[in-house]
Design a protein around this motif. Sequence first.
Motif, PDB file in Angstrom:
ATOM      1  N   THR A  43     -10.631  -0.519  -0.719  1.00 37.41           N
ATOM      2  CA  THR A  43     -11.661  -0.081   0.216  1.00 37.41           C
ATOM      3  C   THR A  43     -11.360  -0.464   1.662  1.00 37.41           C
ATOM      4  O   THR A  43     -12.065  -0.047   2.566  1.00 37.41           O
ATOM      5  N   SER A  44     -10.342  -1.244   1.905  1.00 38.15           N
ATOM      6  CA  SER A  44      -9.999  -1.663   3.264  1.00 38.15           C
ATOM      7  C   SER A  44      -9.068  -0.648   3.909  1.00 38.15           C
ATOM      8  O   SER A  44      -8.083  -0.210   3.305  1.00 38.15           O
ATOM      9  N   VAL A  45      -9.378  -0.255   5.153  1.00 34.14           N
ATOM     10  CA  VAL A  45      -8.539   0.716   5.859  1.00 34.14           C
ATOM     11  C   VAL A  45      -7.495   0.024   6.734  1.00 34.14           C
ATOM     12  O   VAL A  45      -6.818   0.680   7.543  1.00 34.14           O
ATOM     13  N   THR A  46      -7.337  -1.287   6.552  1.00 32.63           N
ATOM     14  CA  THR A  46      -6.372  -2.025   7.391  1.00 32.63           C
ATOM     15  C   THR A  46      -5.133  -2.457   6.636  1.00 32.63           C
ATOM     16  O   THR A  46      -4.188  -2.982   7.250  1.00 32.63           O
ATOM     17  N   ASP A  47      -5.104  -2.284   5.300  1.00 35.70           N
ATOM     18  CA  ASP A  47      -3.898  -2.634   4.556  1.00 35.70           C
ATOM     19  C   ASP A  47      -3.745  -1.710   3.357  1.00 35.70           C
ATOM     20  O   ASP A  47      -4.683  -1.025   2.951  1.00 35.70           O
ATOM     21  N   GLY A  48      -2.531  -1.678   2.783  1.00 40.88           N
ATOM     22  CA  GLY A  48      -2.254  -0.818   1.640  1.00 40.88           C
ATOM     23  C   GLY A  48      -2.287   0.654   2.023  1.00 40.88           C
ATOM     24  O   GLY A  48      -2.289   1.024   3.202  1.00 40.88           O
ATOM     25  N   LEU A  49      -2.296   1.492   0.997  1.00 36.68           N
ATOM     26  CA  LEU A  49      -2.284   2.938   1.230  1.00 36.68           C
ATOM     27  C   LEU A  49      -3.557   3.451   1.893  1.00 36.68           C
ATOM     28  O   LEU A  49      -3.575   4.547   2.450  1.00 36.68           O
ATOM     29  N   LYS A  50      -4.606   2.653   1.858  1.00 35.96           N
ATOM     30  CA  LYS A  50      -5.871   3.079   2.457  1.00 35.96           C
ATOM     31  C   LYS A  50      -5.747   3.286   3.971  1.00 35.96           C
ATOM     32  O   LYS A  50      -6.551   4.003   4.580  1.00 35.96           O
ATOM     33  N   VAL A  51      -4.713   2.668   4.575  1.00 30.78           N
ATOM     34  CA  VAL A  51      -4.549   2.830   6.024  1.00 30.78           C
ATOM     35  C   VAL A  51      -4.314   4.297   6.397  1.00 30.78           C
ATOM     36  O   VAL A  51      -4.585   4.706   7.530  1.00 30.78           O
TER      37      VAL A  51
END
Length: 489
Positions: free
Chosen positions: A78-86
């Motif tokens: 759910t975080s847009v600052t790390d992983g593919l979620k960026v």
Amino acid sequence: DDREKPEYNYVREVDYCSGACVLIPRDIFNELGGFDEQLAPAYGDDADFAMKLRVIGRRVVYQPRALVVHIEGATMGTSVTDGLKVFQEVNKLKLQTKWAEELTQHHFPNGQDLFLARERHTGPRILFIDHYVPTWDRDAGSLRMYEYIKIFLHLGAKVVLWPANLHRLDPYTSDLQQMGVEVLYGPMDFGNYMKENGPYFDLVYGCRSSVIKDYIDAIVHSGVPFVYDPHDLSYLREARRANIEGSKAVLREADRLRKLEHHIIKLCDGVVLLSSHEAELIARAFPEKRVFLQGTVHEVRESQRTFDDRQGLLFVGGFAHQPNLDAVKWFIRDVMPVIRKDIPDITLDIIGSSLPVELREKPVTGVRLLGYVDDLYPHFQASRVFIAPLRYGAGQKGKIAQSLGYGLPVVTTTVGAEGMPLEDGVSVLVADEPAAFASAVVRLYGDGRLWEGLSQRGLEICKTYYSRDTMTTKLRDMLVELGVKCQGG
């Protein structure tokens, strides 16, 4: 949010559908080169593909019956600052750049005008108000409203239906939702709804004085053009009932209804009436008002059976409508015995929802109480004469127009034929007294040549005045006169 809310449950064209649940024809997917590789590994590819679809003239349609369970963030987090979620943020910028002109000219700023932004619609918006969701197979009034809604959709309108009981009545509600109608239900306040959404509507189409009296102030305050459709002038109907029953109480009620209906008419921008008689009454009383003479909507189906292949009488009418009950009781009590002197074995089939106990408790020889029937056509084909023995009432009688459209000749009263383009002896037979009504039924029942003439003339009248094509033209003309733009007008 609650997925059962009205705003999530009607079919409409949208900007895009999530890739979590989307169905795309393979040939179109391949023609457009699939998802844009510049948006790999994920996010924004579904929105981008929807944009490409519109470039080639295709639409994206939201279907509320398609149901999946999507666990938010289960794969990507759910975080847009790390992983593919960026890539959710990265690809958003790519989309904004790629489709900058389209987004600027044809889309709303984020979070604004959600009433408009939640669907791609450029036609007029009509708020339709009636007592409940039209039960089109149970009463003539509902059938007409159902047909009108379909015609408004055909003319390119978005229709929002406000049933006064705010009840989600199925299968009727689901049927309308699948057509694209937004049916409102659940706990809602009309005044608040109009404050929030009134400016988005081009027209309010409100039915029945008993319903509109509770909404008229909010409608007028909204400033949205308002057309009033009383179905029939209830004060006229009740005044006639008072005369039949000799009731002062009913007469006082008729006077109350007259004042109420006239109050609503003073405040509306136009009145829809079905009877030419009632249209003339209102035009004289309110010469400054637009009066639109409309009608019921019926399919025209040539008779498949000859005069000799038919037998029996037929009556159709919902018994929640008091004039129908009075008509049947009068016919069984005062007319049927006279007919049976000439035709001892004649039968009468009575079809209608809400069949009252008082009829079922007193069986009559030759009378079959069929109650609700889901398909009326076979009964119209099997019967030889349709009867509409209405002693009081108002408006246009849908049952008569329906019978004409099926090629089944009608015997009715002056009240039944009132306000319709009918001529006694040419398109129907008209009689008011028991002996005269019985004589007309016996005459028609035994005269094949007369039967054929009335059948053909009835079909012509229904096709000319009450077919879907005719009513589409008349409703389009009404919208145009009210300044509401629609397809073909």
